[in-house]
Design an enzyme around this catalytic site. Structure first.
Site, short mmCIF file in Angstrom:
data_model
loop_
_atom_site.label_atom_id
_atom_site.label_comp_id
_atom_site.label_asym_id
_atom_site.label_seq_id
_atom_site.Cartn_x
_atom_site.Cartn_y
_atom_site.Cartn_z
N TYR A 190 38.60 33.29 43.46
CA TYR A 190 38.14 34.32 44.39
C TYR A 190 38.44 35.73 43.87
O TYR A 190 37.54 36.58 43.81
CB TYR A 190 38.74 34.09 45.77
CG TYR A 190 38.38 35.15 46.78
CD1 TYR A 190 37.05 35.41 47.11
CD2 TYR A 190 39.36 35.91 47.41
CE1 TYR A 190 36.71 36.38 48.03
CE2 TYR A 190 39.04 36.88 48.33
CZ TYR A 190 37.72 37.12 48.64
OH TYR A 190 37.40 38.09 49.54
N GLU A 225 32.31 41.03 40.31
CA GLU A 225 31.38 41.81 41.13
C GLU A 225 31.65 43.30 40.97
O GLU A 225 30.71 44.11 40.89
CB GLU A 225 31.50 41.39 42.59
CG GLU A 225 31.03 39.97 42.89
CD GLU A 225 31.33 39.56 44.32
OE1 GLU A 225 31.52 40.46 45.17
OE2 GLU A 225 31.38 38.35 44.61
#
Length: 336
Positions: free
Chosen positions: A260, A267
């Site tokens: 995660y 991103e």
């Protein structure tokens, strides 16, 4: 210490019987099904204080001998599987209901409501299956290409994978709708934040800029997303049919801990790499009056988004970590 009969509450589904035994702080439990008769014996605090409690129930129709039970501070929950998926007119072989037995209105459904619940589970199972197949195709395809082409596979990931990723991420909007309709117990806001964030990266940062589509960061974003989902969706699939695979449960609640943050980092790199492109192309920038300047660059929005992204990483990581601790603490208590 005298032996008493506890209060027992029951409900059913087409495939299962649910019993709730009103004994708190239960211990020395002995629960079994023999010759289609459930035998219960244990110590705990019931309606008449600390005592031994026992009862037996002969079921109306055949059940499977394997049972599940979970003891909490307030009660003992027992799940018994029916041999055949069908609706029973009553629980016990004897027509007259035992005095200690009553409906569990917290879980009670009539047959039509139970059929609707079964259809909802079927719908959720199929949704998770489709998403699992989609992300598995992405993960396997990218892994094979990486082994065959090496680093060259980084540069054409978007053109190879984008169509399936578009499909999976557009379909993921359902995960926002499901809690809004009450089909799942999870909150709508976490799903909304995740789906919106991913779709922003996919459609705005990568999909709308051709200059971004050949960058290696696209490979890492897609690969990390799919690596998380190939464990998450089968976990939910099994939950739809009330089945648990311990290895999968451990992976679902553990694998996200490194993946995660890495996904958020990938991103963020994609957003940072897109800022000069948005500045140069003026794409999505807002034209201002001449007295105020020429354009309000979209890059300002991206800089704010980066800040919110890392704040979200902190709070979501803490929330998910608490869920993980709660999950395995509950399993540990159950094992003891």
């Amino acid at each position: 210490m005298q032996t008493l009969t506890p209060a027992v509450f029951w409900a059913q589904r087409h495939g299962e019987i649910y019993l709730r035994v009103e004994i708190s702080d239960a211990k020395s439990l002995d629960i079994s099904v023999q010759e289609n008769i459930l035998h219960f014996r244990g110590q705990g605090h019931g309606a008449k204080g600390e005592n031994e409690y026992e009862f037996s129930l002969e079921f109306l129709k055949p059940v499977k001998p394997e049972i599940k039970h979970k003891s909490t501070q307030r009660q003992v929950n027992i799940t018994v599987r029916k041999q055949e998926h069908c609706w029973w007119d009553r629980l016990t072989m004897q027509e007259k209901k035992p005095l200690f037995l009553a409906p569990d209105f917290d879980r009670w459904l009539d047959e039509s409501d139970a059929e609707m619940e079964l259809k909802e589970k079927g719908y959720l199972f199929m949704y998770n299956l489709v998403q699992f197949l989609g992300f598995s195709w992405i993960f396997v395809n990218m892994t094979v290409r990486l082994f065959i082409l090496g680093q060259d596979s980084f540069y054409d990931t978007f053109h190879t994978i984008a169509d399936v990723m578009y499909f999976c991420q557009m379909l993921a909007v359902i995960e926002v709708i499901n809690p809004a309709l009450g089909l799942v117990k999870t909150g709508m806001m976490p799903a909304f934040i995740q789906v919106t964030g991913r779709n922003f990266i996919l459609f705005v940062i990568i999909g709308s800029l051709e200059e971004m589509q050949n960058k290696p960061v696209v490979f890492f974003v897609f690969y990390l997303w799919s690596a998380i989902e190939i464990f998450r969706y089968p976990f939910y699939m099994l939950a739809c049919i009330d089945t648990e695979w311990k290895t999968l449960t451990w992976l679902r609640y553990t694998i996200w801990m490194p993946l995660y943050p890495l996904g958020v980092l990938a991103e963020a790199v994609a957003v940072i790499q897109s800022i000069p492109i948005f500045d140069e192309s003026k794409f999505l920038s807002i034209r201002l009056p001449e007295a105020m300047g020429s354009f309000l660059s979209f890059s300002y929005v991206l800089q704010l988004y980066l800040l919110l992204m890392f704040l979200g990483l902190f709070f979501n990581f803490r929330h998910l970590y608490k869920l993980r601790r709660r999950k395995f603490r509950t399993k540990k208590r159950k094992a003891n």
